[in-house]
Motif scaffolding. Sequence first.
Motif, PDB file in Angstrom:
ATOM      1  N   PHE A  41       4.766   7.429 -29.978  1.00 55.63           N
ATOM      2  CA  PHE A  41       5.566   7.246 -28.761  1.00 55.63           C
ATOM      3  C   PHE A  41       7.023   6.948 -29.130  1.00 55.63           C
ATOM      4  O   PHE A  41       7.953   7.501 -28.532  1.00 55.63           O
ATOM      5  N   ALA A  42       7.217   6.112 -30.136  1.00 51.51           N
ATOM      6  CA  ALA A  42       8.570   5.783 -30.578  1.00 51.51           C
ATOM      7  C   ALA A  42       9.281   7.015 -31.132  1.00 51.51           C
ATOM      8  O   ALA A  42      10.512   7.127 -31.057  1.00 51.51           O
ATOM      9  N   ALA A  43       8.507   7.963 -31.689  1.00 58.30           N
ATOM     10  CA  ALA A  43       9.094   9.203 -32.210  1.00 58.30           C
ATOM     11  C   ALA A  43       9.538  10.138 -31.102  1.00 58.30           C
ATOM     12  O   ALA A  43      10.226  11.127 -31.361  1.00 58.30           O
ATOM     13  N   GLY A  44       9.136   9.846 -29.859  1.00 57.54           N
ATOM     14  CA  GLY A  44       9.565  10.655 -28.722  1.00 57.54           C
ATOM     15  C   GLY A  44       8.455  11.380 -27.995  1.00 57.54           C
ATOM     16  O   GLY A  44       8.719  12.145 -27.067  1.00 57.54           O
ATOM     17  N   ILE A  45       7.209  11.132 -28.394  1.00 55.00           N
ATOM     18  CA  ILE A  45       6.093  11.846 -27.775  1.00 55.00           C
ATOM     19  C   ILE A  45       5.635  11.111 -26.517  1.00 55.00           C
ATOM     20  O   ILE A  45       5.174   9.975 -26.580  1.00 55.00           O
ATOM     21  N   THR A  46       5.761  11.797 -25.391  1.00 55.33           N
ATOM     22  CA  THR A  46       5.302  11.219 -24.120  1.00 55.33           C
ATOM     23  C   THR A  46       4.088  11.954 -23.561  1.00 55.33           C
ATOM     24  O   THR A  46       3.543  11.552 -22.528  1.00 55.33           O
ATOM     25  N   ALA A  47       3.644  13.036 -24.203  1.00 55.44           N
ATOM     26  CA  ALA A  47       2.549  13.867 -23.698  1.00 55.44           C
ATOM     27  C   ALA A  47       1.387  13.887 -24.687  1.00 55.44           C
ATOM     28  O   ALA A  47       1.597  14.018 -25.902  1.00 55.44           O
ATOM     29  N   TYR A  48       0.150  13.785 -24.153  1.00 55.30           N
ATOM     30  CA  TYR A  48      -1.031  13.641 -24.991  1.00 55.30           C
ATOM     31  C   TYR A  48      -2.123  14.592 -24.497  1.00 55.30           C
ATOM     32  O   TYR A  48      -2.478  14.590 -23.317  1.00 55.30           O
ATOM     33  N   ASP A  49      -2.650  15.396 -25.432  1.00 49.13           N
ATOM     34  CA  ASP A  49      -3.691  16.376 -25.133  1.00 49.13           C
ATOM     35  C   ASP A  49      -5.021  15.868 -25.666  1.00 49.13           C
ATOM     36  O   ASP A  49      -5.149  15.582 -26.860  1.00 49.13           O
ATOM     37  N   THR A  50      -6.023  15.765 -24.783  1.00 49.27           N
ATOM     38  CA  THR A  50      -7.306  15.235 -25.206  1.00 49.27           C
ATOM     39  C   THR A  50      -8.425  15.917 -24.431  1.00 49.27           C
ATOM     40  O   THR A  50      -8.196  16.810 -23.620  1.00 49.27           O
ATOM     41  N   ALA A  51      -9.670  15.491 -24.709  1.00 56.89           N
ATOM     42  CA  ALA A  51     -10.838  16.061 -24.023  1.00 56.89           C
ATOM     43  C   ALA A  51     -12.065  15.258 -24.397  1.00 56.89           C
ATOM     44  O   ALA A  51     -12.119  14.639 -25.473  1.00 56.89           O
ATOM     45  N   ARG A  52     -13.089  15.279 -23.538  1.00 53.27           N
ATOM     46  CA  ARG A  52     -14.344  14.616 -23.846  1.00 53.27           C
ATOM     47  C   ARG A  52     -14.996  15.217 -25.084  1.00 53.27           C
ATOM     48  O   ARG A  52     -15.759  14.553 -25.778  1.00 53.27           O
ATOM     49  N   LYS A  53     -14.716  16.468 -25.385  1.00 51.75           N
ATOM     50  CA  LYS A  53     -15.320  17.138 -26.540  1.00 51.75           C
ATOM     51  C   LYS A  53     -14.694  16.699 -27.860  1.00 51.75           C
ATOM     52  O   LYS A  53     -15.195  17.057 -28.926  1.00 51.75           O
ATOM     53  N   TYR A  54     -13.622  15.915 -27.798  1.00 51.12           N
ATOM     54  CA  TYR A  54     -12.931  15.509 -29.020  1.00 51.12           C
ATOM     55  C   TYR A  54     -13.428  14.150 -29.497  1.00 51.12           C
ATOM     56  O   TYR A  54     -12.646  13.209 -29.676  1.00 51.12           O
ATOM     57  N   GLY A  55     -14.718  14.032 -29.696  1.00 55.40           N
ATOM     58  CA  GLY A  55     -15.274  12.782 -30.197  1.00 55.40           C
ATOM     59  C   GLY A  55     -14.922  11.605 -29.304  1.00 55.40           C
ATOM     60  O   GLY A  55     -15.171  11.632 -28.101  1.00 55.40           O
ATOM     61  N   ARG A  56     -14.292  10.588 -29.884  1.00 52.40           N
ATOM     62  CA  ARG A  56     -13.935   9.377 -29.133  1.00 52.40           C
ATOM     63  C   ARG A  56     -12.429   9.302 -28.877  1.00 52.40           C
ATOM     64  O   ARG A  56     -11.868   8.223 -28.701  1.00 52.40           O
ATOM     65  N   ALA A  57     -11.796  10.468 -28.813  1.00 48.73           N
ATOM     66  CA  ALA A  57     -10.340  10.498 -28.627  1.00 48.73           C
ATOM     67  C   ALA A  57      -9.916   9.863 -27.311  1.00 48.73           C
ATOM     68  O   ALA A  57      -8.908   9.144 -27.252  1.00 48.73           O
ATOM     69  N   GLU A  58     -10.647  10.132 -26.242  1.00 50.09           N
ATOM     70  CA  GLU A  58     -10.263   9.538 -24.956  1.00 50.09           C
ATOM     71  C   GLU A  58     -10.387   8.024 -24.994  1.00 50.09           C
ATOM     72  O   GLU A  58      -9.530   7.310 -24.448  1.00 50.09           O
ATOM     73  N   GLU A  59     -11.432   7.505 -25.631  1.00 47.72           N
ATOM     74  CA  GLU A  59     -11.578   6.050 -25.755  1.00 47.72           C
ATOM     75  C   GLU A  59     -10.415   5.461 -26.558  1.00 47.72           C
ATOM     76  O   GLU A  59      -9.898   4.383 -26.232  1.00 47.72           O
TER      77      GLU A  59
END
Length: 319
Positions: A41-59
């Motif tokens: 976020f500090a590097a400038g990233i405000t957008a995040y791509d995720t999915a239920r199929k990506y293991g525990r990424a949403e958690e």
Amino acid sequence: MNAFYVRTGETGKPVSRIFLGTAGAPYASGREADALLDEMFAAGITAYDTARKYGRAEECLGKWICSRRNREKIFLLTKCGHPGPLGNARVNRRAMRADLERSLCALKTDYVDALLLHRDDERVPVGEVVEIFNEMFREGKIRAFGGSNWRHERIAAANAYAEQRGMRPFSFSSPNFGLAVQAADPWGGGCVSLSGEKNASARAWYVHTQMPVVAYSSLGRGLFSGKVTDAESARRHMDRFARRGYACEENFERARRCAEIAAQKGVSCTQVALSWIFRQQMNVFAVVGTSSPQRMRENVAAYSLALTEEECACLDLKN
């Protein structure tokens, strides 16, 4: 507003031209990642791509969002209608709603900024999909919607249906796109790419409509790391999905040319490949997966890296 950020979707939030992809470690493994996400976020990233199929990424994201109380500062894109265990299609109201509810719980939020169907099922009329998404929008659970791996003809048909009925249209598309041509479907199950000459008509449609393209595997899953120049180095540095999708002589030549131009400019191969993406006429956002804050800062800097038309043509094997 800095040109690296675009206000899109119903929230009006500044969306970074790079989405952090969370399909890999440490996000998908569920390991502690709050400090790492702080740095992204500090590097400038405000957008995040995720999915239920990506293991525990949403958690992983949900824990960070909850602890940092930053929900209104970030743009969350997740997916629904994921293929089943045997690759069976799940494009229907019951599956889409069940996936959304699980995602909202994991992400610890009551809405997502964009919800995309992970795959298409062309047996399902586009009108049915538009109706389901509009129900979710009216309930306040999604702010925008679209398709991942949808052909542009199906998106156009869906939006014609919506326009005729005064409904919300698809406003995001997430196909594969980047300097590398997708030589074969990496995972099977109907992946859609915009890269290469055979997809020129699709790219022309996106240029005309300026629909946001959230490009997955934008860097060929490691092809442009600077370590890959031939089949042997691909075996050492690319996983089997990457090799299936992108390991071909045509792409190795692109990688070699990327390395040459990067050396001339004193930047990384990855930065050159990203700059090429941002020099195209489409409204492109690149999904990039990394666990290195330094690499992400370099990725952000690539947005401002200048490439000439001649260099762009050379990278794409046009001269």
